[in-house]
Design a protein around this motif. Structure first.
Motif, short mmCIF file in Angstrom:
data_model
loop_
_atom_site.label_atom_id
_atom_site.label_comp_id
_atom_site.label_asym_id
_atom_site.label_seq_id
_atom_site.Cartn_x
_atom_site.Cartn_y
_atom_site.Cartn_z
N CYS A 45 -21.67 88.37 -22.98
CA CYS A 45 -22.36 89.03 -24.09
C CYS A 45 -22.11 90.55 -24.09
O CYS A 45 -22.13 91.19 -23.04
CB CYS A 45 -23.86 88.75 -23.95
N CYS A 48 -25.49 94.57 -26.29
CA CYS A 48 -26.08 95.91 -26.08
C CYS A 48 -25.28 96.66 -25.03
O CYS A 48 -24.41 96.08 -24.36
CB CYS A 48 -27.56 95.82 -25.71
N HIS A 51 -24.00 95.83 -21.14
CA HIS A 51 -22.86 95.01 -20.70
C HIS A 51 -21.82 95.86 -19.98
O HIS A 51 -21.11 95.38 -19.10
CB HIS A 51 -22.22 94.28 -21.88
N PHE A 57 -23.86 88.64 -14.83
CA PHE A 57 -24.88 88.29 -15.82
C PHE A 57 -25.96 87.48 -15.09
O PHE A 57 -25.64 86.54 -14.37
CB PHE A 57 -24.16 87.46 -16.89
N CYS A 116 -28.82 91.84 -18.05
CA CYS A 116 -27.86 92.72 -17.37
C CYS A 116 -28.62 93.92 -16.82
O CYS A 116 -29.62 94.35 -17.41
CB CYS A 116 -26.77 93.20 -18.33
N CYS A 132 -31.61 91.39 -26.31
CA CYS A 132 -31.58 90.32 -25.29
C CYS A 132 -32.70 89.29 -25.44
O CYS A 132 -32.57 88.17 -24.95
CB CYS A 132 -31.65 90.96 -23.91
N TYR A 135 -32.42 85.41 -26.07
CA TYR A 135 -31.98 84.53 -24.97
C TYR A 135 -33.19 84.01 -24.19
O TYR A 135 -33.26 82.85 -23.82
CB TYR A 135 -31.04 85.27 -24.02
FE1 SF4 Z 1 -26.21 90.94 -23.85
FE2 SF4 Z 1 -28.67 90.97 -22.86
FE3 SF4 Z 1 -26.65 91.84 -21.39
FE4 SF4 Z 1 -27.48 93.26 -23.47
S1 SF4 Z 1 -28.66 92.82 -21.61
S2 SF4 Z 1 -25.35 92.79 -22.95
S3 SF4 Z 1 -28.07 91.64 -24.90
S4 SF4 Z 1 -26.97 89.74 -22.10
#
Ligand code: SF4
Length: 213
Positions: A45, A48, A51, A57, A116, A132, A135
């Motif tokens: 992902c 935002c 990443h 992750f 993340c 996020c 999710y």
């Molecule tokens: Fe994606 Fe969540 Fe990671 Fe942001 S914190 S990059 S929304 S998985």
């Protein structure tokens, strides 16, 4: 039943005068498999800025059929390195806290508001939480826990949308998406301030009372 024998059976039913067969769709889902598939789907992902500093992750881990879901803020350095929610000393303390109320780690599912790691363990920014949150909401709707334990103020403020102190949060139970929800200290806060453990114990006992009803 083999394909050939299914065909023979259908032929037999037809000869017996049965023309229509209604097949009940399979409604049960394997929650573990589904969560694993979603984890794979989202692991790259880029919704935002978090990443860009991500090593691993951290989607969530535990029992997909859990009655209790534990929700914390976001991965720390060790979690980011390993890709698991809660590792190291916080993990050991959480395991002890659960065991004190007769729950094992295998019985619960643990996840975070953001998947993340925020740099230098800062609080996630509003836009990162917004990006996020779907999710986590999806995880909750799959697992359908009976109870949620939110660890730390960030998790509680984000999900309950009330801006108050952790002390004030701890005074009540809440209904989050219809699920009985408790708020308590994050284990890392308890490691920094062992004096708070006695308050966390009060919170856990409230949860235990409802959980074992
Ligand atoms: Fe994606 Fe969540 Fe990671 Fe942001 S914190 S990059 S929304 S998985």
């Amino acid at each position: 039943m083999q394909t050939k024998s299914i065909k023979q059976y259908l032929e037999y039913l037809k000869l017996s005068g049965i023309q229509d067969i209604f097949v009940k769709p399979k409604l049960s889902i394997d929650k573990t498999e589904l969560l694993q598939e979603l984890e794979k789907k989202y692991q790259s992902c880029t919704k935002c800025a978090l990443h860009s500093g991500r090593n691993k992750f951290c989607y969530g881990n535990g029992n997909a059929d859990a009655r209790l879901m534990i929700i914390s803020e976001g991965p720390g350095a060790d979690e980011d390195r390993i890709g698991k929610v809660f590792v190291g000393r916080s993990d050991q303390l959480l395991t002890k806290m659960l065991s004190a109320i007769n729950l094992s780690r295998d019985e619960v599912y643990i996840s975070n508001i953001v998947k993340c790691r925020p740099p230098n363990n800062r609080n996630p920014l509003p836009e990162e939480k917004r990006a996020c949150l779907p999710y986590l909401e999806e995880q909750i709707s799959i697992i359908q826990p009976e109870f949620i334990l939110m660890l730390g103020k960030v998790a509680a403020v984000t999900l309950l949308e009330i801006d108050q102190t952790l002390k004030a949060f701890r005074e009540h139970t809440y209904l989050y998406k219809g699920i009985t929800t408790f708020v308590s200290y994050h284990p890392s806060a308890l490691l920094r301030n062992p004096n708070w453990k006695k308050f966390a114990w009060i919170d856990l006992q409230k949860l235990q009372k409802d959980y074992f009803g």
